[in-house]
Scaffold this motif. Structure first.
Motif, PDB file in Angstrom:
ATOM      1  N   ARG A 310     -27.496 -16.637  52.345  1.00  0.00           N
ATOM      2  CA  ARG A 310     -28.007 -15.440  51.663  1.00  0.00           C
ATOM      3  C   ARG A 310     -29.113 -14.782  52.491  1.00  0.00           C
ATOM      4  NH1 ARG A 310     -27.669 -18.980  47.116  1.00  0.00           N
ATOM      5  NH2 ARG A 310     -29.944 -19.294  47.146  1.00  0.00           N
ATOM      6  N   LYS A 311     -29.918 -15.611  53.141  1.00  0.00           N
ATOM      7  CA  LYS A 311     -31.018 -15.102  53.947  1.00  0.00           C
ATOM      8  C   LYS A 311     -30.505 -14.410  55.211  1.00  0.00           C
ATOM      9  CE  LYS A 311     -35.595 -15.188  54.829  1.00  0.00           C
ATOM     10  NZ  LYS A 311     -36.644 -14.638  53.956  1.00  0.00           N
ATOM     11  N   LEU A 312     -29.407 -14.932  55.762  1.00  0.00           N
ATOM     12  CA  LEU A 312     -28.814 -14.385  56.981  1.00  0.00           C
ATOM     13  C   LEU A 312     -27.392 -13.927  56.666  1.00  0.00           C
ATOM     14  CD1 LEU A 312     -29.961 -17.144  59.531  1.00  0.00           C
ATOM     15  CD2 LEU A 312     -31.148 -15.021  58.947  1.00  0.00           C
ATOM     16  N   PRO A 313     -27.236 -12.745  56.077  1.00  0.00           N
ATOM     17  CA  PRO A 313     -25.916 -12.295  55.628  1.00  0.00           C
ATOM     18  C   PRO A 313     -24.920 -12.056  56.757  1.00  0.00           C
ATOM     19  CG  PRO A 313     -27.548 -10.536  55.401  1.00  0.00           C
ATOM     20  CD  PRO A 313     -28.304 -11.778  55.730  1.00  0.00           C
ATOM     21  N   TRP A 314     -25.384 -12.011  58.001  1.00  0.00           N
ATOM     22  CA  TRP A 314     -24.460 -11.847  59.123  1.00  0.00           C
ATOM     23  C   TRP A 314     -23.697 -13.129  59.451  1.00  0.00           C
ATOM     24  CZ3 TRP A 314     -26.319 -15.091  62.933  1.00  0.00           C
ATOM     25  CH2 TRP A 314     -27.689 -15.344  62.949  1.00  0.00           C
ATOM     26  N   ILE A 315     -24.093 -14.234  58.846  1.00  0.00           N
ATOM     27  CA  ILE A 315     -23.356 -15.484  59.021  1.00  0.00           C
ATOM     28  C   ILE A 315     -22.168 -15.502  58.065  1.00  0.00           C
ATOM     29  CG2 ILE A 315     -23.448 -17.977  58.622  1.00  0.00           C
ATOM     30  CD1 ILE A 315     -26.222 -18.033  59.705  1.00  0.00           C
ATOM     31  N   ARG A 316     -21.012 -15.858  58.558  1.00  0.00           N
ATOM     32  CA  ARG A 316     -19.816 -15.962  57.724  1.00  0.00           C
ATOM     33  C   ARG A 316     -19.800 -17.348  57.084  1.00  0.00           C
ATOM     34  NH1 ARG A 316     -15.294 -12.822  61.517  1.00  0.00           N
ATOM     35  NH2 ARG A 316     -16.668 -11.069  62.038  1.00  0.00           N
ATOM     36  N   TYR A 317     -20.063 -17.379  55.807  1.00  0.00           N
ATOM     37  CA  TYR A 317     -20.240 -18.639  55.096  1.00  0.00           C
ATOM     38  C   TYR A 317     -18.943 -19.081  54.429  1.00  0.00           C
ATOM     39  CZ  TYR A 317     -22.218 -22.067  51.847  1.00  0.00           C
ATOM     40  OH  TYR A 317     -22.490 -23.204  51.142  1.00  0.00           O
ATOM     41  N   HIS A 318     -18.559 -20.335  54.670  1.00  0.00           N
ATOM     42  CA  HIS A 318     -17.355 -20.918  54.088  1.00  0.00           C
ATOM     43  C   HIS A 318     -17.771 -22.164  53.297  1.00  0.00           C
ATOM     44  CE1 HIS A 318     -15.035 -18.698  57.298  1.00  0.00           C
ATOM     45  NE2 HIS A 318     -16.130 -18.975  57.985  1.00  0.00           N
ATOM     46  N   GLU A 319     -17.744 -22.070  51.984  1.00  0.00           N
ATOM     47  CA  GLU A 319     -18.060 -23.242  51.178  1.00  0.00           C
ATOM     48  C   GLU A 319     -16.758 -23.859  50.666  1.00  0.00           C
ATOM     49  OE1 GLU A 319     -20.429 -24.127  47.071  1.00  0.00           O
ATOM     50  OE2 GLU A 319     -21.550 -23.122  48.681  1.00  0.00           O
ATOM     51  N   LEU A 320     -16.628 -25.165  50.881  1.00  0.00           N
ATOM     52  CA  LEU A 320     -15.420 -25.889  50.507  1.00  0.00           C
ATOM     53  C   LEU A 320     -15.691 -26.610  49.183  1.00  0.00           C
ATOM     54  CD1 LEU A 320     -14.770 -27.326  54.079  1.00  0.00           C
ATOM     55  CD2 LEU A 320     -13.772 -25.267  53.048  1.00  0.00           C
ATOM     56  N   PRO A 321     -15.126 -26.146  48.078  1.00  0.00           N
ATOM     57  CA  PRO A 321     -15.526 -26.610  46.746  1.00  0.00           C
ATOM     58  C   PRO A 321     -15.298 -28.091  46.463  1.00  0.00           C
ATOM     59  CG  PRO A 321     -13.553 -25.248  46.629  1.00  0.00           C
ATOM     60  CD  PRO A 321     -14.097 -25.094  48.010  1.00  0.00           C
ATOM     61  N   ASP A 322     -14.279 -28.688  47.031  1.00  0.00           N
ATOM     62  CA  ASP A 322     -13.970 -30.092  46.724  1.00  0.00           C
ATOM     63  C   ASP A 322     -14.235 -31.026  47.893  1.00  0.00           C
ATOM     64  OD1 ASP A 322     -12.977 -29.410  44.114  1.00  0.00           O
ATOM     65  OD2 ASP A 322     -11.153 -28.661  45.092  1.00  0.00           O
ATOM     66  N   ALA A 323     -14.988 -30.588  48.874  1.00  0.00           N
ATOM     67  CA  ALA A 323     -15.215 -31.368  50.086  1.00  0.00           C
ATOM     68  C   ALA A 323     -16.612 -31.963  50.124  1.00  0.00           C
ATOM     69  CB  ALA A 323     -14.988 -30.493  51.314  1.00  0.00           C
ATOM     70  N   GLY A 324     -16.738 -33.048  50.873  1.00  0.00           N
ATOM     71  CA  GLY A 324     -18.026 -33.680  51.090  1.00  0.00           C
ATOM     72  C   GLY A 324     -18.545 -33.380  52.483  1.00  0.00           C
TER      73      GLY A 324
END
Length: 347
Positions: A310-324
């Motif tokens: 959120r602080k660096l919106p130029w980063i493409r963020y990929h959150e994996l919902p079921d991953a560790g």
């Protein structure tokens, strides 16, 4: 007479205790590869400007024919053989040259007693130059190796074609984190790990002793406690055990202090820059930065990466919902990450 003897005896005991404590907290000297009593040299290595040697491993297509050149930075407790798991089909199809290396103190790379958040980035740049990778290359780092990528974005961004951080270790003391975020994430760790990172930050000179003493629990990661892994990680951990990694005994054969413990001291120490102050190095659109994180990560709380994204919106963020934390070991994940990095740049 007796009081005087008692005072002298107390003084002698204090001196002996101080001497014992000093010896107890001192790490043993590293067993440097190629030196007497050290492990043999078997890897391809370069000699850096400061005299240290860096061991490396090349895979994928020959660099002379490559469309993309990727340098992979391994995690905590790993080495050059723990390379980014990209299928041979994708390496050939896209024309990828893949370079991995032993970070300082691991495997067959010499220890770096002056290691900082900047030094590994400069090692990467010098490695690329000595191997003739050209002016631009990609960097990908996992876990503690992912944290190294922040240093690359700060100090050698002009050399990068793109970057990916995979479950990157974060520092709870980076100034850019609001107190509520860092405190929440810190509290999500197991209690032994709260103490381990606290020692590394506030009393780095105690780090070796803290993680080798037997009186109370130290770092859960160093101890390989299964409770730090969610169900998703347990399913893939067999890919990270001794059977799948026959070279494991060589990872730390120069000593734990200059590998594991120095990693902690640098990773959780006081940095000279805050990643959340970084500017987008690819304003021209010729490159991108990706951050991947498992939502069930019990080693690096996902709230830390969420805040950075959120602080660096130029980063493409990929959150994996079921991953560790160990999502990189899931089948096909390396292919997905690499394709996103090299095929989606500038789009």
């Amino acid at each position: 007479m007796l009081p005087a003897i008692s005072k002298k005896l107390s003084a002698v005991l204090l001196v002996c205790l101080a001497a014992w404590l000093y010896q107890a907290i001192q790490p043993p000297p590293a067993k440097i590869c190629g030196f007497p009593n050290g492990p043999p040299i078997t890897a391809s290595r370069i000699k850096l400007k400061d005299g240290r040697h860096l061991a490396y491993l090349e895979s994928g297509v020959p660099k002379e024919k490559a469309n993309y050149k990727i340098i992979y930075v391994h995690c905590f407790g790993a080495c050059r053989y723990d390379v980014l798991p990209v299928s041979s089909e994708v390496l050939e199809e896209l024309g990828i040259y893949l370079l991995s290396f032993d970070r300082a103190g691991y495997g067959e790379s010499d220890p770096d007693p002056k290691k900082t958040e900047k030094s590994t980035a400069l090692d990467i740049e010098e490695l690329a130059d000595q191997l003739g990778l050209g002016h631009k290359f990609y960097v990908v780092g996992f876990s503690m190796g992912g944290q190294v990528i922040w240093g690359c974005l700060k100090y050698i961004s002009h050399r990068l074609a793109g970057a990916a951080l995979l479950g990157p270790v974060a520092n709870y003391w980076w100034p850019g984190y609001p107190a509520n975020v860092s405190e929440e994430a810190y509290g999500l760790q197991l209690v032994p790990d709260q103490w381990a990172v606290r020692v590394a930050h506030y009393a780095p000179w105690l780090t070796y002793w803290w993680n080798t003493q037997k009186w109370f629990p130290s770092s859960s990661v160093i101890a390989n406690r299964l409770e730090i892994f969610p169900a998703a990680d347990i399913k893939v951990l067999h890919k990270f055990d001794g059977t799948a990694r026959p070279y494991m005994e060589k990872i730390l054969h120069q000593g734990e202090f200059d590998s594991l413990h120095r990693d902690m001291i640098v990773g959780f120490g006081t940095w000279k820059f805050d990643p959340m102050d970084l500017d987008n190095p690819f304003l021209d659109g010729n490159g991108s930065v990706h951050l991947w994180h498992g939502a069930e990560d019990l080693i690096v709380p996902v709230v830390l990466s969420r805040y950075i994204s959120r602080k660096l919106p130029w980063i493409r963020y990929h959150e994996l919902p079921d991953a560790g934390h160990m999502f990189l070991l899931e089948d096909g994940m390396g292919d997905i990450i690499v394709k996103a990095l090299v095929l989606e740049d500038g789009k």
